[in-house]
Design a protein around this motif. Sequence first.
Motif, PDB file in Angstrom:
ATOM      1  N   PHE A  75       0.874  -1.215  -0.038  1.00 31.48           N
ATOM      2  CA  PHE A  75       0.064   0.111  -0.124  1.00 31.48           C
ATOM      3  C   PHE A  75       0.996   1.310   0.046  1.00 31.48           C
ATOM      4  CE2 PHE A  75      -3.135  -2.964   1.176  1.00 31.48           C
ATOM      5  CZ  PHE A  75      -4.417  -2.346   0.380  1.00 31.48           C
ATOM      6  N   LEU A  76       2.110   1.119   0.464  1.00 33.62           N
ATOM      7  CA  LEU A  76       2.951   2.471   0.544  1.00 33.62           C
ATOM      8  C   LEU A  76       4.435   2.409  -0.434  1.00 33.62           C
ATOM      9  CD1 LEU A  76       2.137   3.614   4.158  1.00 33.62           C
ATOM     10  CD2 LEU A  76       1.475   4.645   2.142  1.00 33.62           C
ATOM     11  N   GLY A  77       4.470   1.114  -0.990  1.00 34.27           N
ATOM     12  CA  GLY A  77       5.656   0.658  -1.849  1.00 34.27           C
ATOM     13  C   GLY A  77       5.811   1.777  -3.053  1.00 34.27           C
ATOM     14  N   GLY A  78       4.717   2.339  -3.471  1.00 37.02           N
ATOM     15  CA  GLY A  78       4.872   2.855  -4.794  1.00 37.02           C
ATOM     16  C   GLY A  78       5.019   4.352  -4.609  1.00 37.02           C
ATOM     17  N   ASP A  79       4.118   5.091  -5.570  1.00 33.89           N
ATOM     18  CA  ASP A  79       4.036   6.769  -5.409  1.00 33.89           C
ATOM     19  C   ASP A  79       2.923   7.124  -4.260  1.00 33.89           C
ATOM     20  OD1 ASP A  79       4.333   9.252  -5.799  1.00 33.89           O
ATOM     21  OD2 ASP A  79       3.513   9.306  -7.942  1.00 33.89           O
ATOM     22  N   VAL A  80       3.738   7.686  -3.416  1.00 33.93           N
ATOM     23  CA  VAL A  80       2.369   8.025  -2.270  1.00 33.93           C
ATOM     24  C   VAL A  80       2.080   9.311  -2.612  1.00 33.93           C
ATOM     25  CG1 VAL A  80       2.178   8.361   0.164  1.00 33.93           C
ATOM     26  CG2 VAL A  80       3.768   6.430  -0.504  1.00 33.93           C
ATOM     27  N   LEU A  81       0.919   9.539  -2.927  1.00 32.44           N
ATOM     28  CA  LEU A  81       0.026  10.729  -3.215  1.00 32.44           C
ATOM     29  C   LEU A  81      -0.341  11.492  -2.062  1.00 32.44           C
ATOM     30  CD1 LEU A  81      -2.261   9.510  -5.955  1.00 32.44           C
ATOM     31  CD2 LEU A  81       0.101  10.150  -6.081  1.00 32.44           C
ATOM     32  N   GLN A  82      -0.661  10.925  -0.982  1.00 23.78           N
ATOM     33  CA  GLN A  82      -0.983  11.663   0.391  1.00 23.78           C
ATOM     34  C   GLN A  82      -0.643  10.580   1.367  1.00 23.78           C
ATOM     35  OE1 GLN A  82      -5.361  12.185  -1.014  1.00 23.78           O
ATOM     36  NE2 GLN A  82      -5.543  12.299   1.262  1.00 23.78           N
ATOM     37  N   HIS A  83      -0.412  11.128   2.681  1.00 23.43           N
ATOM     38  CA  HIS A  83      -0.165  10.359   3.874  1.00 23.43           C
ATOM     39  C   HIS A  83      -0.474  10.872   5.069  1.00 23.43           C
ATOM     40  CE1 HIS A  83       1.350   6.848   6.045  1.00 23.43           C
ATOM     41  NE2 HIS A  83       2.055   7.509   6.612  1.00 23.43           N
ATOM     42  N   SER A  84      -1.299  10.424   5.878  1.00 22.46           N
ATOM     43  CA  SER A  84      -1.528  10.962   7.250  1.00 22.46           C
ATOM     44  C   SER A  84      -2.048   9.759   8.274  1.00 22.46           C
ATOM     45  CB  SER A  84      -2.618  12.093   7.202  1.00 22.46           C
ATOM     46  OG  SER A  84      -4.079  11.295   6.945  1.00 22.46           O
ATOM     47  N   ALA A  89      -4.796  -6.652 -12.735  1.00 16.32           N
ATOM     48  CA  ALA A  89      -6.252  -5.939 -13.068  1.00 16.32           C
ATOM     49  C   ALA A  89      -7.266  -6.455 -11.920  1.00 16.32           C
ATOM     50  CB  ALA A  89      -6.778  -6.550 -14.400  1.00 16.32           C
ATOM     51  N   ALA A  90      -6.940  -7.732 -11.262  1.00 10.01           N
ATOM     52  CA  ALA A  90      -8.144  -7.908 -10.180  1.00 10.01           C
ATOM     53  C   ALA A  90      -7.781  -7.233  -9.099  1.00 10.01           C
ATOM     54  CB  ALA A  90      -7.818  -9.311 -10.072  1.00 10.01           C
ATOM     55  N   ARG A  91      -6.623  -6.451  -8.851  1.00  8.63           N
ATOM     56  CA  ARG A  91      -6.462  -5.725  -8.031  1.00  8.63           C
ATOM     57  C   ARG A  91      -6.118  -4.250  -7.959  1.00  8.63           C
ATOM     58  NH1 ARG A  91      -2.956 -10.037  -3.880  1.00  8.63           N
ATOM     59  NH2 ARG A  91      -4.492 -11.817  -4.035  1.00  8.63           N
ATOM     60  N   ARG A  92      -6.543  -3.977  -9.094  1.00 11.11           N
ATOM     61  CA  ARG A  92      -6.356  -2.443  -9.715  1.00 11.11           C
ATOM     62  C   ARG A  92      -6.517  -1.262  -8.618  1.00 11.11           C
ATOM     63  NH1 ARG A  92     -10.045  -4.319 -12.901  1.00 11.11           N
ATOM     64  NH2 ARG A  92     -11.912  -3.095 -13.341  1.00 11.11           N
ATOM     65  N   VAL A  93      -7.381  -1.587  -7.940  1.00 12.82           N
ATOM     66  CA  VAL A  93      -7.897  -0.914  -6.596  1.00 12.82           C
ATOM     67  C   VAL A  93      -8.038  -1.613  -5.274  1.00 12.82           C
ATOM     68  CG1 VAL A  93      -9.417   0.942  -5.720  1.00 12.82           C
ATOM     69  CG2 VAL A  93      -9.106   0.961  -8.246  1.00 12.82           C
ATOM     70  N   MET A  94      -7.339  -1.111  -4.061  1.00 13.31           N
ATOM     71  CA  MET A  94      -7.580  -1.896  -2.937  1.00 13.31           C
ATOM     72  C   MET A  94      -7.616  -1.022  -1.973  1.00 13.31           C
ATOM     73  SD  MET A  94      -4.893  -5.185  -3.329  1.00 13.31           S
ATOM     74  CE  MET A  94      -3.473  -4.372  -3.475  1.00 13.31           C
ATOM     75  N   LEU A  95      -8.136  -1.280  -0.886  1.00  8.93           N
ATOM     76  CA  LEU A  95      -8.509  -0.513   0.395  1.00  8.93           C
ATOM     77  C   LEU A  95      -7.910  -1.426   1.573  1.00  8.93           C
ATOM     78  CD1 LEU A  95     -11.646   1.460   0.195  1.00  8.93           C
ATOM     79  CD2 LEU A  95      -9.516   2.212  -0.709  1.00  8.93           C
ATOM     80  N   LEU A  96      -7.190  -0.951   2.583  1.00  9.90           N
ATOM     81  CA  LEU A  96      -6.943  -1.639   3.952  1.00  9.90           C
ATOM     82  C   LEU A  96      -7.299  -0.922   4.862  1.00  9.90           C
ATOM     83  CD1 LEU A  96      -5.590  -4.049   5.120  1.00  9.90           C
ATOM     84  CD2 LEU A  96      -3.408  -3.014   5.168  1.00  9.90           C
ATOM     85  N   ARG A  97      -8.304  -1.420   5.741  1.00  6.67           N
ATOM     86  CA  ARG A  97      -8.452  -0.587   6.839  1.00  6.67           C
ATOM     87  C   ARG A  97      -7.868  -1.376   7.946  1.00  6.67           C
ATOM     88  NH1 ARG A  97     -10.209   4.276   8.873  1.00  6.67           N
ATOM     89  NH2 ARG A  97     -12.188   4.121   7.546  1.00  6.67           N
ATOM     90  N   ARG A  98      -6.767  -0.942   8.445  1.00  3.22           N
ATOM     91  CA  ARG A  98      -6.000  -1.324   9.603  1.00  3.22           C
ATOM     92  C   ARG A  98      -6.845  -1.239  10.882  1.00  3.22           C
ATOM     93  NH1 ARG A  98      -0.220  -1.870   9.169  1.00  3.22           N
ATOM     94  NH2 ARG A  98      -0.614  -2.833  11.031  1.00  3.22           N
ATOM     95  N   ALA A  99      -6.600  -2.371  11.870  1.00  8.03           N
ATOM     96  CA  ALA A  99      -7.164  -2.489  13.200  1.00  8.03           C
ATOM     97  C   ALA A  99      -7.053  -1.122  13.814  1.00  8.03           C
ATOM     98  CB  ALA A  99      -6.827  -3.571  13.677  1.00  8.03           C
ATOM     99  N   ALA A 100      -5.902  -0.599  13.544  1.00  2.00           N
ATOM    100  CA  ALA A 100      -5.809   0.658  14.706  1.00  2.00           C
ATOM    101  C   ALA A 100      -6.154   1.755  13.980  1.00  2.00           C
ATOM    102  CB  ALA A 100      -4.165   0.940  14.505  1.00  2.00           C
ATOM    103  N   GLY A 101      -7.089   1.705  12.815  1.00  2.17           N
ATOM    104  CA  GLY A 101      -7.752   2.855  12.418  1.00  2.17           C
ATOM    105  C   GLY A 101      -7.418   3.431  11.006  1.00  2.17           C
ATOM    106  N   GLN A 102      -6.220   3.331  10.607  1.00  2.00           N
ATOM    107  CA  GLN A 102      -5.965   4.257   9.332  1.00  2.00           C
ATOM    108  C   GLN A 102      -6.474   3.434   8.252  1.00  2.00           C
ATOM    109  OE1 GLN A 102      -1.782   3.831   7.577  1.00  2.00           O
ATOM    110  NE2 GLN A 102      -2.036   5.932   7.567  1.00  2.00           N
ATOM    111  N   LEU A 103      -6.977   4.000   7.296  1.00  5.10           N
ATOM    112  CA  LEU A 103      -7.594   3.398   5.943  1.00  5.10           C
ATOM    113  C   LEU A 103      -6.194   3.844   4.897  1.00  5.10           C
ATOM    114  CD1 LEU A 103      -9.738   2.328   4.302  1.00  5.10           C
ATOM    115  CD2 LEU A 103     -10.060   4.706   3.469  1.00  5.10           C
TER     116      LEU A 103
END
Length: 248
Positions: free
Chosen positions: A22-31, A44-58
């Motif tokens: 999720f952060l190994g490429g070009d990071v457009l924004q990070h908080s 193609a099957a994963r060209r968009v992905m979201l990960l909601r960490r248990a600690a809260g960050q998306l």
Amino acid sequence: MSVTAHSTLFSPAIESFWQHTFLGGDVLQHSAELSVATQADLDAARRVMLLRRAAGQLQAVCTPALAERLALRQQPVRNEAMLRERLQQADLPLHGADYLFHFSEADKTALMQEITPSSVRQLQAADAELFAAFQGAASEQDLDDAYVELDHWAVFGAFEQERLICAASMYPWDGQQIADMGVLTLPPYRGQGHASRVVRAISRHALTLGYQPQYRCQHDNIASAALARSAGLSLFGSWEVISPDAAD
């Protein structure tokens, strides 16, 4: 259903895998609340992905082409609602989310000190007849959902009076030292702890071989999430990928 995360420290291998994804490429924004990045080599099957960490960050990642389509460089999203609205407007629905469970480092230490019960053992090719009878006693839906196969990388089962009543199998995931698992217990034997014992046994086997066990289930599978917790796994996060029905 509410699934509560433990305050745990996961393996560096697990953290590194998801960090790179999720952060190994070009990071457009990070908080602390939201990160958005692009990866050129997503399939193609994963060209968009979201990960909601248990600690809260998306965390969100997509291909550079989709980042342009979603105007993520020109107009950064302020929150999850804005991101999901962009995806909806672009006809890019997401598939139902999976919970991701892993063992914490502390729980792995306890796991490795256990002795496998006598009713649980590793299955081999010679167990094909027993496994076929096990499959024959399960529904097609259960077989599809669990995806437990005798020819997977590792297979363990629980027995009662020489009958196979519960089985779990693993296979290396995404070319990493992560072993993804499925587990299935025949209906008459559910709720008796068989699946938990099998999951712990096969996970111990994977750790011995240098693999990190991973357990996934969809959000609406209450019984499966409960099994993960009873087997000692902790919630790492919720993972979503683009739906097969999404526009190209």
